[in-house]
Write a protein that holds these residues in place. Sequence first.
Motif, PDB file in Angstrom:
ATOM      1  N   ARG A  39       0.861  -1.186   0.000  1.00 62.16           N
ATOM      2  CA  ARG A  39       0.000   0.000   0.000  1.00 62.16           C
ATOM      3  C   ARG A  39       0.892   1.228   0.000  1.00 62.16           C
ATOM      4  O   ARG A  39       1.610   1.466   0.985  1.00 62.16           O
ATOM      5  CB  ARG A  39      -0.923   0.021   1.205  1.00 62.16           C
ATOM      6  CG  ARG A  39      -1.957   1.142   1.147  1.00 62.16           C
ATOM      7  CD  ARG A  39      -2.617   1.364   2.495  1.00 62.16           C
ATOM      8  NE  ARG A  39      -3.252   0.172   3.001  1.00 62.16           N
ATOM      9  CZ  ARG A  39      -4.503  -0.192   2.732  1.00 62.16           C
ATOM     10  NH1 ARG A  39      -5.240   0.574   1.944  1.00 62.16           N
ATOM     11  NH2 ARG A  39      -5.013  -1.290   3.263  1.00 62.16           N
ATOM     12  N   GLY A  42      -1.603   7.140   0.116  1.00 56.80           N
ATOM     13  CA  GLY A  42      -2.734   7.667  -0.626  1.00 56.80           C
ATOM     14  C   GLY A  42      -3.326   6.728  -1.654  1.00 56.80           C
ATOM     15  O   GLY A  42      -4.203   7.128  -2.425  1.00 56.80           O
ATOM     16  N   LYS A  43      -2.871   5.489  -1.670  1.00 55.47           N
ATOM     17  CA  LYS A  43      -3.371   4.528  -2.658  1.00 55.47           C
ATOM     18  C   LYS A  43      -3.935   3.295  -1.972  1.00 55.47           C
ATOM     19  O   LYS A  43      -3.689   3.049  -0.800  1.00 55.47           O
ATOM     20  CB  LYS A  43      -2.259   4.133  -3.622  1.00 55.47           C
ATOM     21  CG  LYS A  43      -1.729   5.279  -4.469  1.00 55.47           C
ATOM     22  CD  LYS A  43      -0.743   4.788  -5.499  1.00 55.47           C
ATOM     23  CE  LYS A  43      -0.264   5.925  -6.390  1.00 55.47           C
ATOM     24  NZ  LYS A  43       0.698   5.435  -7.425  1.00 55.47           N
ATOM     25  N   GLU A  44      -4.668   2.526  -2.732  1.00 58.59           N
ATOM     26  CA  GLU A  44      -5.210   1.279  -2.203  1.00 58.59           C
ATOM     27  C   GLU A  44      -4.129   0.187  -2.229  1.00 58.59           C
ATOM     28  O   GLU A  44      -3.171   0.258  -2.997  1.00 58.59           O
ATOM     29  CB  GLU A  44      -6.415   0.838  -3.026  1.00 58.59           C
ATOM     30  CG  GLU A  44      -7.601   1.778  -2.915  1.00 58.59           C
ATOM     31  CD  GLU A  44      -8.836   1.239  -3.609  1.00 58.59           C
ATOM     32  OE1 GLU A  44      -9.910   1.848  -3.448  1.00 58.59           O
ATOM     33  OE2 GLU A  44      -8.718   0.211  -4.306  1.00 58.59           O
ATOM     34  N   ARG A  45      -4.334  -0.797  -1.398  1.00 59.61           N
ATOM     35  CA  ARG A  45      -3.405  -1.921  -1.377  1.00 59.61           C
ATOM     36  C   ARG A  45      -3.461  -2.674  -2.704  1.00 59.61           C
ATOM     37  O   ARG A  45      -4.549  -2.876  -3.255  1.00 59.61           O
ATOM     38  CB  ARG A  45      -3.761  -2.864  -0.226  1.00 59.61           C
ATOM     39  CG  ARG A  45      -2.736  -3.951   0.031  1.00 59.61           C
ATOM     40  CD  ARG A  45      -3.020  -4.642   1.360  1.00 59.61           C
ATOM     41  NE  ARG A  45      -4.347  -5.238   1.404  1.00 59.61           N
ATOM     42  CZ  ARG A  45      -4.901  -5.727   2.498  1.00 59.61           C
ATOM     43  NH1 ARG A  45      -4.238  -5.660   3.656  1.00 59.61           N
ATOM     44  NH2 ARG A  45      -6.100  -6.253   2.456  1.00 59.61           N
ATOM     45  N   GLU A  46      -2.295  -3.076  -3.199  1.00 58.83           N
ATOM     46  CA  GLU A  46      -2.238  -3.739  -4.495  1.00 58.83           C
ATOM     47  C   GLU A  46      -1.386  -4.994  -4.430  1.00 58.83           C
ATOM     48  O   GLU A  46      -0.500  -5.133  -3.577  1.00 58.83           O
ATOM     49  CB  GLU A  46      -1.661  -2.792  -5.554  1.00 58.83           C
ATOM     50  CG  GLU A  46      -0.216  -2.394  -5.325  1.00 58.83           C
ATOM     51  CD  GLU A  46       0.349  -1.533  -6.442  1.00 58.83           C
ATOM     52  OE1 GLU A  46      -0.404  -1.176  -7.383  1.00 58.83           O
ATOM     53  OE2 GLU A  46       1.555  -1.230  -6.392  1.00 58.83           O
ATOM     54  N   GLU A  89       8.820   4.780  -6.759  1.00 57.27           N
ATOM     55  CA  GLU A  89       7.420   4.360  -6.795  1.00 57.27           C
ATOM     56  C   GLU A  89       7.172   3.017  -6.114  1.00 57.27           C
ATOM     57  O   GLU A  89       6.022   2.599  -5.971  1.00 57.27           O
ATOM     58  CB  GLU A  89       6.882   4.317  -8.230  1.00 57.27           C
ATOM     59  CG  GLU A  89       7.744   3.549  -9.213  1.00 57.27           C
ATOM     60  CD  GLU A  89       8.681   4.453  -9.988  1.00 57.27           C
ATOM     61  OE1 GLU A  89       9.298   5.378  -9.381  1.00 57.27           O
ATOM     62  OE2 GLU A  89       8.834   4.239 -11.209  1.00 57.27           O
ATOM     63  N   ALA A  92       6.260   1.955  -0.135  1.00 60.76           N
ATOM     64  CA  ALA A  92       4.956   1.481   0.336  1.00 60.76           C
ATOM     65  C   ALA A  92       5.167   0.681   1.615  1.00 60.76           C
ATOM     66  O   ALA A  92       6.296   0.333   1.975  1.00 60.76           O
ATOM     67  CB  ALA A  92       4.289   0.600  -0.719  1.00 60.76           C
TER      68      ALA A  92
END
Length: 124
Positions: A39, A42-46, A89, A92
Motif C-alpha cells: 500500500r 494515498g493509494k489502495e493496497r495492491e 514508486e 509502500a
Amino acid sequence: QVQLVESGGGLVQAGGSLRLSCAASGRTFSRYAMGWFRRAPGKEREFVATISRSGDNTYYADSVKGRFTISRDNAKNTVYLQMNSLKPEDTAVYYCAQGQYSSGSYNQREYYSWGQGTQVTVSS
C-alpha cells in the motif's frame, strides 16, 4: 489461524535492493499459497507477487516483473521477497498474506491471514 510477521523493510536509494521476510507460525504454512501486497501513500493496497504452496509457480504484477523475486522455505515457515532495482514508486508498506488455496492468486479476497506490514522507502 496463522500469524505472519514481516521484516526487512527500510530506507534505500533508488537502484538498491532489499529482501523482505515473512515468518509464519503454525503448522499449516506449507499447505497454502503465499502472497505479497503493498500500500503506497494515498493509494489502495495492491498485489505484488504470489507463490504456490510448493514454490513451483510464481506470478508477479507487471510493475515489479523482472525486478522482484518471491520464494519460500517451507522448512522454515518463511516467504521472501527479493527486491532489486528499486524505484521511488516502490515506496509502500509491504504485507505478506496466506492464501486460502494451494495455488497463488492476485485477488486479495483469496487471502485470509495478513501480517502487520513493513515499511519500504526508496529515495531518489
